[in-house]
Design a protein around this motif. Structure first.
Motif, PDB file in Angstrom:
ATOM      1  N   CYS A 165     116.513   1.356  44.369  1.00 52.66           N
ATOM      2  CA  CYS A 165     117.592   0.864  44.474  1.00 52.66           C
ATOM      3  C   CYS A 165     118.458   1.441  43.333  1.00 52.66           C
ATOM      4  O   CYS A 165     118.392   1.089  42.299  1.00 52.66           O
ATOM      5  CB  CYS A 165     117.532  -0.717  44.182  1.00 52.66           C
ATOM      6  N   SER A 166     119.216   2.314  43.992  1.00 50.63           N
ATOM      7  CA  SER A 166     120.081   3.110  42.900  1.00 50.63           C
ATOM      8  C   SER A 166     121.452   2.788  42.954  1.00 50.63           C
ATOM      9  O   SER A 166     122.347   3.124  42.053  1.00 50.63           O
ATOM     10  CB  SER A 166     120.094   4.624  43.100  1.00 50.63           C
ATOM     11  N   CYS A 167     121.724   1.696  43.808  1.00 47.78           N
ATOM     12  CA  CYS A 167     123.227   1.447  43.701  1.00 47.78           C
ATOM     13  C   CYS A 167     123.552   0.504  42.606  1.00 47.78           C
ATOM     14  O   CYS A 167     122.786  -0.324  42.000  1.00 47.78           O
ATOM     15  CB  CYS A 167     123.457   0.369  45.184  1.00 47.78           C
ATOM     16  N   ARG A 168     124.794   0.787  42.027  1.00 48.78           N
ATOM     17  CA  ARG A 168     125.148   0.229  40.614  1.00 48.78           C
ATOM     18  C   ARG A 168     126.095  -0.907  41.164  1.00 48.78           C
ATOM     19  O   ARG A 168     126.856  -0.653  41.949  1.00 48.78           O
ATOM     20  CB  ARG A 168     125.774   1.245  39.731  1.00 48.78           C
ATOM     21  N   ILE A 192     116.485  18.723  35.348  1.00 46.30           N
ATOM     22  CA  ILE A 192     116.291  17.098  34.944  1.00 46.30           C
ATOM     23  C   ILE A 192     117.947  16.589  34.502  1.00 46.30           C
ATOM     24  O   ILE A 192     118.046  15.402  35.039  1.00 46.30           O
ATOM     25  CB  ILE A 192     115.626  16.860  33.474  1.00 46.30           C
ATOM     26  N   ARG A 193     118.719  17.225  34.217  1.00 40.98           N
ATOM     27  CA  ARG A 193     120.229  16.778  33.891  1.00 40.98           C
ATOM     28  C   ARG A 193     120.851  16.360  35.295  1.00 40.98           C
ATOM     29  O   ARG A 193     121.554  15.494  35.047  1.00 40.98           O
ATOM     30  CB  ARG A 193     121.011  17.959  33.627  1.00 40.98           C
ATOM     31  N   LYS A 194     120.600  17.071  36.310  1.00 41.68           N
ATOM     32  CA  LYS A 194     121.047  16.755  37.759  1.00 41.68           C
ATOM     33  C   LYS A 194     120.621  15.087  37.843  1.00 41.68           C
ATOM     34  O   LYS A 194     121.426  14.334  38.168  1.00 41.68           O
ATOM     35  CB  LYS A 194     120.809  17.592  38.609  1.00 41.68           C
ATOM     36  N   ILE A 195     119.441  14.981  37.615  1.00 41.85           N
ATOM     37  CA  ILE A 195     118.864  13.690  38.097  1.00 41.85           C
ATOM     38  C   ILE A 195     119.327  12.674  37.088  1.00 41.85           C
ATOM     39  O   ILE A 195     119.677  11.266  37.455  1.00 41.85           O
ATOM     40  CB  ILE A 195     117.145  13.573  37.903  1.00 41.85           C
ATOM     41  N   ARG A 196     119.315  12.907  35.747  1.00 39.60           N
ATOM     42  CA  ARG A 196     120.139  11.781  34.798  1.00 39.60           C
ATOM     43  C   ARG A 196     121.392  11.521  35.240  1.00 39.60           C
ATOM     44  O   ARG A 196     121.721  10.436  35.174  1.00 39.60           O
ATOM     45  CB  ARG A 196     119.924  12.736  33.312  1.00 39.60           C
ATOM     46  N   ARG A 197     122.050  12.436  35.566  1.00 41.41           N
ATOM     47  CA  ARG A 197     123.384  12.231  35.987  1.00 41.41           C
ATOM     48  C   ARG A 197     123.700  11.446  36.960  1.00 41.41           C
ATOM     49  O   ARG A 197     124.428  10.584  37.134  1.00 41.41           O
ATOM     50  CB  ARG A 197     124.521  13.681  35.985  1.00 41.41           C
ATOM     51  N   LEU A 198     122.881  11.779  38.256  1.00 43.19           N
ATOM     52  CA  LEU A 198     123.094  11.122  39.483  1.00 43.19           C
ATOM     53  C   LEU A 198     122.341  10.010  39.935  1.00 43.19           C
ATOM     54  O   LEU A 198     122.567   8.835  40.170  1.00 43.19           O
ATOM     55  CB  LEU A 198     122.814  12.104  40.396  1.00 43.19           C
ATOM     56  N   LEU A 244     114.063  17.771  45.564  1.00 44.45           N
ATOM     57  CA  LEU A 244     113.762  16.846  44.323  1.00 44.45           C
ATOM     58  C   LEU A 244     115.061  16.523  43.555  1.00 44.45           C
ATOM     59  O   LEU A 244     115.165  15.437  43.177  1.00 44.45           O
ATOM     60  CB  LEU A 244     112.454  17.224  43.369  1.00 44.45           C
ATOM     61  N   GLU A 245     115.878  17.714  43.392  1.00 44.60           N
ATOM     62  CA  GLU A 245     117.087  17.387  42.614  1.00 44.60           C
ATOM     63  C   GLU A 245     118.005  16.573  43.573  1.00 44.60           C
ATOM     64  O   GLU A 245     118.744  15.709  43.024  1.00 44.60           O
ATOM     65  CB  GLU A 245     117.761  18.659  42.057  1.00 44.60           C
ATOM     66  N   ARG A 246     118.190  16.805  44.781  1.00 44.52           N
ATOM     67  CA  ARG A 246     119.141  16.270  45.460  1.00 44.52           C
ATOM     68  C   ARG A 246     118.729  14.798  45.880  1.00 44.52           C
ATOM     69  O   ARG A 246     119.334  13.957  45.978  1.00 44.52           O
ATOM     70  CB  ARG A 246     119.471  17.101  46.822  1.00 44.52           C
ATOM     71  N   CYS A 247     117.460  14.571  46.144  1.00 42.61           N
ATOM     72  CA  CYS A 247     116.611  13.258  46.518  1.00 42.61           C
ATOM     73  C   CYS A 247     115.704  12.840  45.565  1.00 42.61           C
ATOM     74  O   CYS A 247     114.408  12.937  45.823  1.00 42.61           O
ATOM     75  CB  CYS A 247     116.378  13.422  47.878  1.00 42.61           C
ATOM     76  N   PRO A 248     116.209  12.634  44.238  1.00 42.60           N
ATOM     77  CA  PRO A 248     114.796  12.326  43.136  1.00 42.60           C
ATOM     78  C   PRO A 248     114.224  11.092  43.529  1.00 42.60           C
ATOM     79  O   PRO A 248     113.173  10.987  43.122  1.00 42.60           O
ATOM     80  CB  PRO A 248     115.540  12.167  42.068  1.00 42.60           C
ATOM     81  N   GLU A 249     114.743  10.090  44.337  1.00 43.36           N
ATOM     82  CA  GLU A 249     114.086   8.749  44.757  1.00 43.36           C
ATOM     83  C   GLU A 249     112.724   9.280  45.686  1.00 43.36           C
ATOM     84  O   GLU A 249     111.988   8.349  46.024  1.00 43.36           O
ATOM     85  CB  GLU A 249     114.903   8.117  45.634  1.00 43.36           C
ATOM     86  N   ALA A 250     112.578  10.486  45.999  1.00 37.89           N
ATOM     87  CA  ALA A 250     111.518  10.905  46.965  1.00 37.89           C
ATOM     88  C   ALA A 250     110.205  10.630  46.136  1.00 37.89           C
ATOM     89  O   ALA A 250     109.077  10.272  46.729  1.00 37.89           O
ATOM     90  CB  ALA A 250     111.547  12.304  47.114  1.00 37.89           C
ATOM     91  N   ILE A 251     110.210  10.872  44.677  1.00 39.35           N
ATOM     92  CA  ILE A 251     109.094  10.800  43.982  1.00 39.35           C
ATOM     93  C   ILE A 251     108.493   9.440  43.687  1.00 39.35           C
ATOM     94  O   ILE A 251     107.606   9.137  43.006  1.00 39.35           O
ATOM     95  CB  ILE A 251     109.134  11.504  42.708  1.00 39.35           C
ATOM     96  N   VAL A 252     109.478   8.480  44.107  1.00 41.45           N
ATOM     97  CA  VAL A 252     108.894   6.968  44.151  1.00 41.45           C
ATOM     98  C   VAL A 252     108.452   6.540  45.415  1.00 41.45           C
ATOM     99  O   VAL A 252     107.911   5.495  45.620  1.00 41.45           O
ATOM    100  CB  VAL A 252     109.832   6.332  43.493  1.00 41.45           C
ATOM    101  N   CYS A 253     108.259   7.451  46.446  1.00 47.66           N
ATOM    102  CA  CYS A 253     108.015   7.120  47.709  1.00 47.66           C
ATOM    103  C   CYS A 253     106.471   7.086  47.722  1.00 47.66           C
ATOM    104  O   CYS A 253     105.888   8.107  47.123  1.00 47.66           O
ATOM    105  CB  CYS A 253     108.549   7.931  48.975  1.00 47.66           C
ATOM    106  N   SER A 254     105.667   6.254  48.462  1.00 47.30           N
ATOM    107  CA  SER A 254     104.017   6.360  48.643  1.00 47.30           C
ATOM    108  C   SER A 254     104.098   7.439  49.245  1.00 47.30           C
ATOM    109  O   SER A 254     104.336   7.924  50.611  1.00 47.30           O
ATOM    110  CB  SER A 254     103.773   5.110  49.479  1.00 47.30           C
TER     111      SER A 254
END
Length: 388
Positions: free
Chosen positions: A18-21, A62-68, A101-111
């Motif tokens: 849930c990345s929505c702010r 990592i900077r891209k993920i931190r920013r997005l 992984l940079e464009r869709c970092p939420e992939a790493i929390v998918c089962s």
């Protein structure tokens, strides 16, 4: 009150997937504006060092993920290596893995188990692993949306049984993924409504399948409509004295977008066009049949495009004669007019057909005008004819 609220906000943390702010604004007399994310009970406000190290191992910025989507780095449980391995097994190289992984970092929390199911589903409509990797690289968010997987599977099977080719279904998965989250029964109901509408409008049983598959290929989002909305739009068009055959024409030309407009939008467009072109109901109907975009575009868009044409010296009579010119954006119109003016061609004294059409059609017309003006086309890379 503001102090208590601020303390609560400080304790809030991002939730998984849930990345929505959300933005909370205080009343005007209290200029407190706070941003917070959804919370879970198993996170800290510090980045997961193991996650960061593993991502760096795969050359992820990592900077891209931190920013997005920095919330991903706060997760206690991640599957960086597992997701990267799945991509590598498909044939993705190091650069591709890092890009995904940079464009869709939420992939790493998918089962990983859910991603394996997704991989099998997508592979069932892809010709090869190479094709699947390319799709994931282009549309990682669609691939790693692993909710409603049973719905997705059932809808893929339904579309295959319907006769849609796998290449079309794979395109749907990437660019119209929302239709796969519909319960399969809803999609089946919408297909039945479309078939009934086609037959009721005079379409033949023999042509129905081809018509339906073409319509879906052009506009899969038609499945997100409701049966009631489709019936309402059809009834409204019949009230406007469009015949069944004419409605079928509009439906086909507008690629099904007709059902997404609604009576209110269509009424506004018809009313504006009738006033702008100063024509009767019958004349307006003929204009709409020539250029269905008169129904599709909103009133502000139509108004802007007509004004641009008038400023260029084009008359309402010319637009009425070739209304398809309204399908062009103001930028395209102005660019084409400049090219025609460079040849001394006065569009206001001629026919808008030379301005109209696709890019290829315009270039062909431009070439003919250029030749007539005594400026033969010259190809600087064409070989010389030695005999001459």
């Amino acid at each position: 009150m503001a102090g208590m609220l601020w303390k609560l906000l400080q304790r809030s943390q991002p939730c998984r997937l849930c990345s929505c702010r959300r933005t909370l604004s205080a009343p005007r007399h209290r200029p407190l504006v706070a941003h917070f994310t959804c919370t879970t009970d198993h996170q800290s406000n510090r980045e997961n060092e193991r996650t960061v190290e593993k991502l760096c191992k795969f050359s992820v910025d990592i900077r891209k993920i931190r920013r997005l989507k920095g919330w991903v780095l706060l997760e206690d449980e991640t599957y960086v290596e597992e997701i990267a391995n799945i991509l590598q097994q498909l044939g993705a190289d190091e650069t591709a893995v890092a890009s995904v992984l940079e464009r869709c970092p939420e992939a790493i929390v998918c089962s990983p188990a859910a991603v394996h199911v997704q991989r099998e589903l997508w592979q069932s409509v892809c010709k090869s692993k190479e094709e699947l990797v390319k799709l994931i690289e282009q549309f990682p968010e669609s691939f790693f949306t692993v909710k409603d997987q049973e719905n997705q599977k059932q809808n893929v099977q339904f579309f295959q049984e319907l006769g849609l080719r796998n290449v079309v279904i794979s395109r749907f998965l990437t660019t119209a993924s929302s239709i796969f989250h519909n319960p399969v029964e809803k999609n089946k109901q919408m297909i039945r409504i479309l078939q009934e509408s086609y037959l009721n409008l005079g379409g033949s049983e023999a042509n129905m399948r081809v018509w339906l598959l073409k319509l879906l290929s052009q506009n899969p989002f038609i499945l997100l409509n409701s049966p009631a909305a489709i019936k309402e739009t059809l009834a409204f068009l019949q009230e406007q004295r469009f015949t069944d055959f004419e409605i079928l024409q509009l439906l086909s030309k507008l690629k099904g977008f007709l059902f997404q407009l609604g009576p209110r939008s269509i009424r506004h467009s018809i009313s504006f066009s009738k006033s702008a072109f100063q024509c009767t109901d019958h004349d307006l109907k003929q204009l709409v049949l020539k250029c269905p975009a008169l129904l599709y575009y909103s009133v502000p868009v139509l108004e802007e495009r007509i004004q641009v044409l008038l400023k260029e010296g084009i008359s309402i009579a010319q637009i009425r004669e070739t209304p398809m010119v309204l399908e062009l954006t103001p930028q395209i119109v102005q660019y084409r007019l400049r090219k025609l003016n460079s040849l001394g061609y006065r569009i206001k004294d001629g026919h808008l057909a030379n301005l109209n059409g696709t890019k290829k059609e315009f270039e062909a017309n431009f070439g003919k005008i250029q030749a007539k003006k005594g400026r033969p086309l010259f190809n600087p890379v064409a070989p010389l004819n030695v005999d001459e």
